[in-house]
Write a protein that holds these residues in place. Structure first.
Motif, PDB file in Angstrom:
ATOM      1  N   SER A 124       0.782  -1.016   0.072  1.00  0.00           N
ATOM      2  CA  SER A 124      -0.076   0.185  -0.069  1.00  0.00           C
ATOM      3  C   SER A 124       0.827   1.343  -0.006  1.00  0.00           C
ATOM      4  O   SER A 124       0.446   2.386  -0.054  1.00  0.00           O
ATOM      5  CB  SER A 124      -0.733  -0.102   1.068  1.00  0.00           C
ATOM      6  OG  SER A 124      -0.244  -0.042   2.319  1.00  0.00           O
ATOM      7  N   THR A 293       0.128   5.535  -5.951  1.00  0.00           N
ATOM      8  CA  THR A 293       0.247   4.318  -7.040  1.00  0.00           C
ATOM      9  C   THR A 293       0.699   4.662  -8.460  1.00  0.00           C
ATOM     10  O   THR A 293       1.542   3.988  -8.862  1.00  0.00           O
ATOM     11  CB  THR A 293      -1.336   3.952  -7.043  1.00  0.00           C
ATOM     12  OG1 THR A 293      -1.642   3.309  -5.979  1.00  0.00           O
ATOM     13  CG2 THR A 293      -1.149   2.619  -8.012  1.00  0.00           C
ATOM     14  N   SER A 320     -11.182   6.259   1.417  1.00  0.00           N
ATOM     15  CA  SER A 320     -10.774   5.470   0.531  1.00  0.00           C
ATOM     16  C   SER A 320     -11.231   6.124  -0.922  1.00  0.00           C
ATOM     17  O   SER A 320     -11.950   6.937  -0.948  1.00  0.00           O
ATOM     18  CB  SER A 320     -11.228   4.055   0.734  1.00  0.00           C
ATOM     19  OG  SER A 320     -12.778   4.304   0.428  1.00  0.00           O
TER      20      SER A 320
END
Length: 352
Positions: A124, A293, A320
């Protein structure tokens, strides 16, 4: 040895996952390496010297369960020794299940873990500049004893494509001796597109700082929205925009972009493709997307990006992507261009 890598859907994903082939080729120089992708994504991996063959997953398989199972059975006849399922969704689960490969690798998901010999848990976070998208893909090769290497995605253009794009630009009175900028004016959807008024302000800044020639990246069915952004730009900025000059195909866009000093605008496939062409990039992230990411190979003055979280971290407090996406519009409104005006100016100075 025959190895199949599966990565369906988005252009950026297909390009990023292509790094696996370079690592696999180093480990298995005599292996036959196939890439299963959606047809429309082929241009970004065309001519990749590490890939032996492409297998295309089409709308036919996408829209029919019967055709999907027929396709999966066809893959089973190819006698693969190994399948690396990067996509890791129901369709690729089924294809992998029918593949008959002895070694099957994918990301861990409780409902599909039984299909694979190796189920890799995604990280993560990472402190590496290459970004999570690279790190998590390279993790898939750990069961093969392939050590991590920060491989950068590459796009391979031919000399002919480069020469033709140069002639194309020159035929439209664009000088390659002067600064040239590509603007990624539109994202892949409304939740990934910087507000039109704000984008116009960014383009005005590019024009004011560089006095450079400006191209818009859009496809014909996006012309109305692209024109709306053009109309919001200042008249002196409009004079620098070559609105009707754009690639008629993805390969043409890539070749044209390769001649640009930089690409600036919405983070997405166009930004990732520019990085793979070694063109400088300045990406504006959608406020609901996880920057960690996809800010791959960040480098000051070369590949930079901005995210609302950089300026308004209090809006994010452990929320999220799923929670943030419905609020994309209000988050975008809070993402004012003046937040990153100085950073963009410093970047633009590095491109001149």
């Amino acid at each position: 040895m025959k190895i199949l890598v599966i990565q369906q859907k988005m252009i950026g994903d297909v390009l990023t996952s292509s790094i696996l082939f370079e690592a696999l080729r180093q480990k298995y120089p005599n292996a036959h390496l196939d890439y299963l992708i959606n047809t429309h994504t082929h241009p970004v991996v065309e001519n990749n010297p590490f890939i032996d063959n492409f297998i295309f997953f089409t709308q036919i398989e996408e829209n029919s369960k019967r055709k999907l199972f027929q396709f999966a059975k066809y893959i089973g006849t190819k006698n693969y020794d190994m399948v690396i399922d990067v996509y890791s969704k129901i369709s690729s689960n089924i294809i992998t299940l029918y593949s008959k490969a002895k070694t099957k690798i994918s990301y861990y998901k409780p409902y599909s873990a039984f299909i694979y010999n190796h189920n890799i848990k995604r990280l993560s976070s990472t402190e590496l500049d290459c970004g999570l998208a690279i790190v998590n893909r390279m993790q898939l090769l750990e069961p093969l004893n392939i050590e991590f290497k920060a491989i950068k995605p590459q796009i391979y253009l031919t000399d002919k494509e480069l020469a033709n794009s140069k002639l194309f630009l020159e035929s439209h009175n664009i000088s390659l001796k002067k600064p040239l900028y590509m603007i990624s004016v539109l994202g892949s959807g409304a939740t990934k597109t910087y507000p039109f008024e704000y984008m116009a302000q960014v383009i005005d800044q590019v024009a004011e700082t560089t006095k450079g020639q400006i191209l818009f990246n859009y496809i014909p069915n996006q012309e109305k929205d692209a024109k709306a952004i053009y109309d919001l730009c200042k008249p002196k900025t409009q004079n620098l925009i070559h609105f009707q000059v754009f690639g008629k195909s993805l390969r043409e866009f890539l070749a044209i972009t390769s001649h640009c000093n930089a690409i600036i605008g919405n983070e997405g496939g166009a930004i990732n493709m520019a990085k793979a062409l070694n063109v400088k990039t300045f990406a504006i992230f959608s406020p609901w997307i996880d920057k960690a990411t996809w800010n791959i190979f960040e480098e000051l003055g070369k590949n930079e990006s901005v995210h609302l979280k950089d300026f308004k971290a209090e809006l994010y407090s452990k929320k999220s992507e799923k929670e943030l996406k419905p609020k994309a519009n209000e988050l975008y409104i809070a993402f004012k261009p003046h937040f990153f005006r100085e950073k963009l100016n410093l970047f633009l100075e590095q491109t001149l």
